[in-house]
Design a protein around this motif. Structure first.
Motif, mmCIF file in Angstrom:
data_model
loop_
_atom_site.group_PDB
_atom_site.id
_atom_site.type_symbol
_atom_site.label_atom_id
_atom_site.label_comp_id
_atom_site.label_asym_id
_atom_site.label_seq_id
_atom_site.Cartn_x
_atom_site.Cartn_y
_atom_site.Cartn_z
ATOM 1 N N GLU A 105 0.834 -1.208 0.000
ATOM 2 C CA GLU A 105 0.000 0.000 0.000
ATOM 3 C C GLU A 105 0.869 1.260 0.000
ATOM 4 O O GLU A 105 0.590 2.223 -0.731
ATOM 5 N N GLU A 106 1.929 1.242 0.818
ATOM 6 C CA GLU A 106 2.824 2.403 0.890
ATOM 7 C C GLU A 106 3.573 2.615 -0.417
ATOM 8 O O GLU A 106 3.921 3.745 -0.773
ATOM 9 N N LYS B 292 2.251 2.197 -3.149
ATOM 10 C CA LYS B 292 1.214 2.656 -4.086
ATOM 11 C C LYS B 292 1.090 1.753 -5.307
ATOM 12 O O LYS B 292 1.028 2.215 -6.449
ATOM 13 N N SER C 192 -0.923 -0.643 -7.820
ATOM 14 C CA SER C 192 -2.243 -0.387 -8.380
ATOM 15 C C SER C 192 -3.318 -1.180 -7.629
ATOM 16 O O SER C 192 -3.045 -2.231 -7.039
ATOM 17 N N GLU C 193 -4.541 -0.691 -7.675
ATOM 18 C CA GLU C 193 -5.660 -1.359 -7.007
ATOM 19 C C GLU C 193 -5.867 -2.786 -7.520
ATOM 20 O O GLU C 193 -6.118 -3.701 -6.716
ATOM 21 N N HIS D 297 9.137 5.250 -8.274
ATOM 22 C CA HIS D 297 8.046 6.128 -8.676
ATOM 23 C C HIS D 297 8.420 6.834 -9.969
ATOM 24 O O HIS D 297 9.541 7.314 -10.143
#
Length: 249
Positions: free
Chosen positions: A190-191, A193, A195-196, A246
């Motif tokens: 989650e940290e 980020k 993808s869903e 990122h």
């Protein structure tokens, strides 16, 4: 003490140690079979052994039990799939009741069997972060309750024996080791980020492996050991992996 509220809110957790019981601690309680603990209960969390035992008792598959009596959600604090009992009708009755009685009394969910006791996992030193997941300890506490009477003196040990819950519950210790390994792994994703869809893929894999892949024609514990090994490896691989870089906008 309301253990569920404490775990949800953190309120009063600094006083938890003084309420902890050991196996020979005594408490007064006698069930009157009033049924109060079987209605309006939104806090009955199932573990995999609970689901397996109910399926075996009722001649159902594990998936059928999950579909009929529970719902799953992602835990706010655990960040992993949680399965809890889904109440029935306007009175919020337990769906496992038949003619006002528990239809799985001899293998009822562990939370129900323990009532009015609750149990918690602690590390070697109370109050310090748990770092050694191979050295967990189980402690008990008396939850708030408004039913029953105080006519019978029980020990924690005798209460566990009444429902066949092992004093040294290898499943419960391994279950918590798995959960406590998965939580930081999912939080790392989650940290980072991810993808869903990727996160949903991990949640589904955890849910399927942790709760559903059991055959009631075979012994439970060897099957759970296989599932635990898979999930512990998954957690380890996630924690070792380098987070994705990122991208610049």
């Amino acid at each position: 003490m309301n253990l569920f509220k404490m775990m949800q809110t953190g309120e009063g957790i600094e006083h938890l140690e003084e309420h902890l019981l050991n196996l020979d601690s005594e408490f007064r309680f006698k069930c009157r079979r009033c049924g109060k603990c079987c209605i309006h209960q939104e806090t009955i969390i199932f573990n995999a052994r609970d689901i397996y035992n109910i399926a075996k008792k009722k001649g159902m598959t594990v998936q059928e039990v999950v579909n009929a009596y529970t719902e799953a959600y992602i835990g706010r604090n655990s960040h992993i799939p949680i399965v809890h009992l889904l109440s029935n009708g306007p009175k919020g009755a337990c769906p496992l009741l038949e003619n006002g009685r528990c239809s799985v009394h001899n293998c009822k969910p562990t939370v129900c069997a323990l009532f009015p006791l609750g149990r918690v996992i602690i590390g070697e030193k109370f109050g310090e972060p748990i770092e050694d997941l191979d050295n967990l300890q189980v402690k008990y506490m008396l939850n708030e309750h408004s039913c029953g009477s105080a006519k019978r003196v029980n020990t924690v040990r005798s209460w566990l024996a009444k429902f066949g819950i092992p004093e040294h519950d290898e499943f419960y210790l391994l279950w918590n080791k798995v959960l406590m390994s998965l939580t930081p792994a999912i939080m790392k994703l989650e940290e980072a980020k991810v993808s869903e869809p990727v996160l949903s893929m991990f949640w589904d894999a955890i849910y399927q492996t942790l709760y559903l892949q059991y055959d009631t024609n075979q012994e439970f514990m060897p099957q759970f050991q296989v599932a635990a090994d898979k999930l512990l490896r998954l957690s380890e691989e996630i924690m070792k992996a380098q987070p994705p870089a990122h991208q610049e906008a």
